[in-house]
Design a protein around this motif. Structure first.
Motif, PDB file in Angstrom:
ATOM      1  N   TRP A  88      10.269   8.909 -19.255  1.00  0.00           N
ATOM      2  CA  TRP A  88      10.601   7.653 -18.593  1.00  0.00           C
ATOM      3  C   TRP A  88      10.774   6.537 -19.617  1.00  0.00           C
ATOM      4  O   TRP A  88      10.007   6.421 -20.572  1.00  0.00           O
ATOM      5  CB  TRP A  88       9.514   7.283 -17.600  1.00  0.00           C
ATOM      6  N   PHE A  89      11.812   5.692 -19.389  1.00  0.00           N
ATOM      7  CA  PHE A  89      12.099   4.580 -20.292  1.00  0.00           C
ATOM      8  C   PHE A  89      12.298   3.286 -19.500  1.00  0.00           C
ATOM      9  O   PHE A  89      12.975   3.285 -18.461  1.00  0.00           O
ATOM     10  CB  PHE A  89      13.357   4.845 -21.114  1.00  0.00           C
ATOM     11  N   LEU A  90      11.669   2.224 -20.002  1.00  0.00           N
ATOM     12  CA  LEU A  90      11.947   0.885 -19.507  1.00  0.00           C
ATOM     13  C   LEU A  90      13.127   0.363 -20.318  1.00  0.00           C
ATOM     14  O   LEU A  90      13.033   0.235 -21.539  1.00  0.00           O
ATOM     15  CB  LEU A  90      10.733  -0.031 -19.692  1.00  0.00           C
ATOM     16  N   SER A  91      14.238   0.089 -19.657  1.00  0.00           N
ATOM     17  CA  SER A  91      15.476  -0.272 -20.356  1.00  0.00           C
ATOM     18  C   SER A  91      15.869  -1.710 -20.039  1.00  0.00           C
ATOM     19  O   SER A  91      15.811  -2.145 -18.888  1.00  0.00           O
ATOM     20  CB  SER A  91      16.606   0.679 -19.952  1.00  0.00           C
ATOM     21  N   ARG A  92      16.268  -2.414 -21.078  1.00  0.00           N
ATOM     22  CA  ARG A  92      16.683  -3.809 -20.931  1.00  0.00           C
ATOM     23  C   ARG A  92      17.960  -4.047 -21.720  1.00  0.00           C
ATOM     24  O   ARG A  92      18.194  -3.413 -22.748  1.00  0.00           O
ATOM     25  CB  ARG A  92      15.600  -4.767 -21.438  1.00  0.00           C
ATOM     26  N   ALA A  93      18.769  -5.008 -21.257  1.00  0.00           N
ATOM     27  CA  ALA A  93      19.969  -5.437 -21.980  1.00  0.00           C
ATOM     28  C   ALA A  93      20.147  -6.935 -21.758  1.00  0.00           C
ATOM     29  O   ALA A  93      19.986  -7.424 -20.636  1.00  0.00           O
ATOM     30  CB  ALA A  93      21.204  -4.683 -21.503  1.00  0.00           C
ATOM     31  N   VAL A  94      20.470  -7.645 -22.837  1.00  0.00           N
ATOM     32  CA  VAL A  94      20.683  -9.091 -22.741  1.00  0.00           C
ATOM     33  C   VAL A  94      22.036  -9.425 -23.352  1.00  0.00           C
ATOM     34  O   VAL A  94      22.474  -8.802 -24.314  1.00  0.00           O
ATOM     35  CB  VAL A  94      19.576  -9.883 -23.482  1.00  0.00           C
ATOM     36  N   PRO A  95      22.733 -10.408 -22.776  1.00  0.00           N
ATOM     37  CA  PRO A  95      24.034 -10.808 -23.336  1.00  0.00           C
ATOM     38  C   PRO A  95      23.868 -11.651 -24.587  1.00  0.00           C
ATOM     39  O   PRO A  95      22.913 -12.426 -24.713  1.00  0.00           O
ATOM     40  CB  PRO A  95      24.659 -11.617 -22.191  1.00  0.00           C
ATOM     41  N   VAL A  96      24.808 -11.501 -25.520  1.00  0.00           N
ATOM     42  CA  VAL A  96      24.865 -12.328 -26.729  1.00  0.00           C
ATOM     43  C   VAL A  96      26.088 -13.224 -26.580  1.00  0.00           C
ATOM     44  O   VAL A  96      27.192 -12.742 -26.337  1.00  0.00           O
ATOM     45  CB  VAL A  96      24.979 -11.464 -27.996  1.00  0.00           C
ATOM     46  N   TYR A  97      25.881 -14.527 -26.726  1.00  0.00           N
ATOM     47  CA  TYR A  97      26.949 -15.483 -26.457  1.00  0.00           C
ATOM     48  C   TYR A  97      27.634 -15.961 -27.736  1.00  0.00           C
ATOM     49  O   TYR A  97      27.006 -16.064 -28.792  1.00  0.00           O
ATOM     50  CB  TYR A  97      26.396 -16.691 -25.695  1.00  0.00           C
ATOM     51  N   GLY A  98      28.930 -16.285 -27.616  1.00  0.00           N
ATOM     52  CA  GLY A  98      29.695 -16.845 -28.720  1.00  0.00           C
ATOM     53  C   GLY A  98      29.600 -18.357 -28.741  1.00  0.00           C
ATOM     54  O   GLY A  98      28.897 -18.978 -27.935  1.00  0.00           O
ATOM     55  N   GLU A  99      30.349 -18.975 -29.648  1.00  0.00           N
ATOM     56  CA  GLU A  99      30.296 -20.421 -29.810  1.00  0.00           C
ATOM     57  C   GLU A  99      30.773 -21.162 -28.572  1.00  0.00           C
ATOM     58  O   GLU A  99      30.328 -22.287 -28.310  1.00  0.00           O
ATOM     59  CB  GLU A  99      31.153 -20.838 -31.021  1.00  0.00           C
ATOM     60  N   GLN A 100      31.666 -20.567 -27.803  1.00  0.00           N
ATOM     61  CA  GLN A 100      32.193 -21.205 -26.604  1.00  0.00           C
ATOM     62  C   GLN A 100      31.386 -20.872 -25.354  1.00  0.00           C
ATOM     63  O   GLN A 100      31.786 -21.220 -24.245  1.00  0.00           O
ATOM     64  CB  GLN A 100      33.662 -20.788 -26.396  1.00  0.00           C
ATOM     65  N   GLY A 101      30.250 -20.218 -25.539  1.00  0.00           N
ATOM     66  CA  GLY A 101      29.397 -19.888 -24.405  1.00  0.00           C
ATOM     67  C   GLY A 101      29.797 -18.630 -23.669  1.00  0.00           C
ATOM     68  O   GLY A 101      29.245 -18.325 -22.606  1.00  0.00           O
ATOM     69  N   GLN A 102      30.739 -17.881 -24.209  1.00  0.00           N
ATOM     70  CA  GLN A 102      31.191 -16.651 -23.556  1.00  0.00           C
ATOM     71  C   GLN A 102      30.394 -15.456 -24.086  1.00  0.00           C
ATOM     72  O   GLN A 102      29.917 -15.477 -25.219  1.00  0.00           O
ATOM     73  CB  GLN A 102      32.690 -16.437 -23.786  1.00  0.00           C
ATOM     74  N   VAL A 103      30.262 -14.433 -23.259  1.00  0.00           N
ATOM     75  CA  VAL A 103      29.574 -13.219 -23.684  1.00  0.00           C
ATOM     76  C   VAL A 103      30.461 -12.477 -24.678  1.00  0.00           C
ATOM     77  O   VAL A 103      31.621 -12.171 -24.382  1.00  0.00           O
ATOM     78  CB  VAL A 103      29.251 -12.308 -22.483  1.00  0.00           C
ATOM     79  N   VAL A 104      29.930 -12.197 -25.856  1.00  0.00           N
ATOM     80  CA  VAL A 104      30.712 -11.491 -26.878  1.00  0.00           C
ATOM     81  C   VAL A 104      30.222 -10.064 -27.081  1.00  0.00           C
ATOM     82  O   VAL A 104      30.969  -9.202 -27.540  1.00  0.00           O
ATOM     83  CB  VAL A 104      30.682 -12.247 -28.215  1.00  0.00           C
ATOM     84  N   ARG A 105      28.955  -9.793 -26.747  1.00  0.00           N
ATOM     85  CA  ARG A 105      28.419  -8.440 -26.846  1.00  0.00           C
ATOM     86  C   ARG A 105      27.096  -8.382 -26.099  1.00  0.00           C
ATOM     87  O   ARG A 105      26.580  -9.390 -25.624  1.00  0.00           O
ATOM     88  CB  ARG A 105      28.243  -8.013 -28.307  1.00  0.00           C
ATOM     89  N   TRP A 106      26.550  -7.169 -26.015  1.00  0.00           N
ATOM     90  CA  TRP A 106      25.265  -6.946 -25.353  1.00  0.00           C
ATOM     91  C   TRP A 106      24.346  -6.187 -26.309  1.00  0.00           C
ATOM     92  O   TRP A 106      24.804  -5.316 -27.058  1.00  0.00           O
ATOM     93  CB  TRP A 106      25.445  -6.123 -24.083  1.00  0.00           C
ATOM     94  N   PHE A 107      23.067  -6.508 -26.254  1.00  0.00           N
ATOM     95  CA  PHE A 107      22.076  -5.784 -27.036  1.00  0.00           C
ATOM     96  C   PHE A 107      21.067  -5.176 -26.069  1.00  0.00           C
ATOM     97  O   PHE A 107      20.503  -5.875 -25.221  1.00  0.00           O
ATOM     98  CB  PHE A 107      21.354  -6.702 -28.016  1.00  0.00           C
ATOM     99  N   GLY A 108      20.865  -3.865 -26.178  1.00  0.00           N
ATOM    100  CA  GLY A 108      19.984  -3.172 -25.246  1.00  0.00           C
ATOM    101  C   GLY A 108      18.931  -2.329 -25.933  1.00  0.00           C
ATOM    102  O   GLY A 108      19.116  -1.890 -27.075  1.00  0.00           O
ATOM    103  N   THR A 109      17.831  -2.102 -25.256  1.00  0.00           N
ATOM    104  CA  THR A 109      16.758  -1.252 -25.764  1.00  0.00           C
ATOM    105  C   THR A 109      16.247  -0.348 -24.651  1.00  0.00           C
ATOM    106  O   THR A 109      16.358  -0.664 -23.460  1.00  0.00           O
ATOM    107  CB  THR A 109      15.575  -2.080 -26.301  1.00  0.00           C
ATOM    108  N   ASN A 110      15.690   0.781 -25.056  1.00  0.00           N
ATOM    109  CA  ASN A 110      15.034   1.718 -24.140  1.00  0.00           C
ATOM    110  C   ASN A 110      13.651   2.008 -24.706  1.00  0.00           C
ATOM    111  O   ASN A 110      13.546   2.555 -25.802  1.00  0.00           O
ATOM    112  CB  ASN A 110      15.826   3.022 -24.006  1.00  0.00           C
ATOM    113  N   THR A 111      12.614   1.635 -23.969  1.00  0.00           N
ATOM    114  CA  THR A 111      11.239   1.792 -24.431  1.00  0.00           C
ATOM    115  C   THR A 111      10.559   2.913 -23.656  1.00  0.00           C
ATOM    116  O   THR A 111      10.536   2.897 -22.420  1.00  0.00           O
ATOM    117  CB  THR A 111      10.440   0.490 -24.240  1.00  0.00           C
TER     118      THR A 111
END
Length: 305
Positions: A227-250
């Motif tokens: 079993w894994f607790l999984s999370r992902a958060v958006p990474v924003y660019g200079e204009q406030g737009q989502v440019v990528r996501w960073f995720g982890t599985n614990t």
């Protein structure tokens, strides 16, 4: 109506204003004509005539051979007739660091395409872009090193949610390869009973740009699920737009097992308490039943009294 020379002069002015140098090489005579911007990029005096050999001499020693080969390939009748390369200028002052440039060229041949008659192109200083690229690569290397050092499985997705990178711990646990994980390859290690729900909730998070959290089993290279607790958060660019996501599985397998054990122990305790309570009530009822006759005789007064 402007003459052809006037049009060319205006075009040259516009090109110079954009910071791009132009050059014109005659393969038949060896004559090389450079704009002032080209000479500035190489560190030559503006009134200096530059030959092809001087052009090569003005390159960084490590870049001369492949630049000359690229020019020859473009001028060869059987070649592509074009070239686009990056090289470093040496500059004239040894104390001045080399400058990175991007050069493009196109050859013009005779009607039978047996001889190149003209070779023209541009040179642009890209030193700043190269420095930014080097800094970005350095940061990506540092991020990869950091992500590989943490205990969690980690991954990065582009702005659409397509996963582009996993840390080494992901591959060590799943036993998969980068090729297998392309696209939606991560679904291969999802439990069949959970994959649909996980996929839908994750896609919803990507579509709305909201942080995501979920708990589900992932299959390891030994074929067993943990079993894994999984999370992902958006990474924003200079204009406030989502440019990528960073995720982890614990990995939370032991934690879940402990919770289940505690829940089971609590349920067992509740059963025992309930059983003991019922037992005590039964004993009290028995005691009352035994004491009931005595209580009746002692409390009802006789007629003689």
């Amino acid at each position: 109506m402007p003459t052809a020379d006037a049009k060319f002069e205006r075009l040259q002015t516009a090109v110079d204003a954009a910071g791009t140098g132009t050059w014109d090489f005659n393969p038949l005579t060896g004559e090389l004509i450079w704009s002032d911007r080209c000479k500035e990029i190489f560190g030559f005096a503006l009134d200096q005539d530059v030959s092809y050999d001087q052009f090569l001499e003005g390159l960084h020693p490590d870049d001369r051979a492949f630049t000359h080969a690229a020019v020859e390939q473009a001028l060869r009748p059987s070649g592509s007739g074009t070239y686009a390369i990056d090289y470093r200028t040496r500059w004239q002052d040894p104390a001045t660091p080399p400058r990175w440039t991007h050069a493009t060229g196109r050859a013009f041949f005779d009607a039978a395409r047996t001889q190149a008659q003209r070779f023209i192109g541009t040179i642009t200083d890209i030193t700043e872009q190269k420095a930014n690229q080097d800094l970005l690569r350095q940061r990506e290397t540092e991020l990869a090193t950091l992500a590989n050092s943490i205990a969690q499985l980690a991954w990065i997705a582009d702005k659409t949610g397509a996963i582009t990178w996993y840390n080494q711990r992901w591959y060590d646990y799943t036993g998969t390869t980068a090729a297998q994980m392309l696209g939606d390859g991560w679904q291969q290690v999802q439990h069949p009973e959970y994959v649909h729900g996980v996929t839908e909730r994750l896609r919803q998070a990507f579509a709305t740009g909201t942080a995501w959290e979920d708990t589900f089993p992932l299959r390891g290279k030994d074929g067993l699920y943990r079993w894994f607790l999984s999370r992902a958060v958006p990474v924003y660019g200079e204009q406030g737009q989502v440019v990528r996501w960073f995720g982890t599985n614990t990995d939370v397998t032991e934690m879940r097992q402990l919770q289940e054990q505690l829940t089971q122990a609590y349920e067992d305790l509740e059963v025992k308490v309930t059983f003991r309570t019922l037992q005590l009530e039964h004993e009290v009822q028995q005691l009352r039943a035994q004491m009931a006759p005595g209580l009746s005789t002692a409390t009802i007064p006789s007629k003689e009294s």
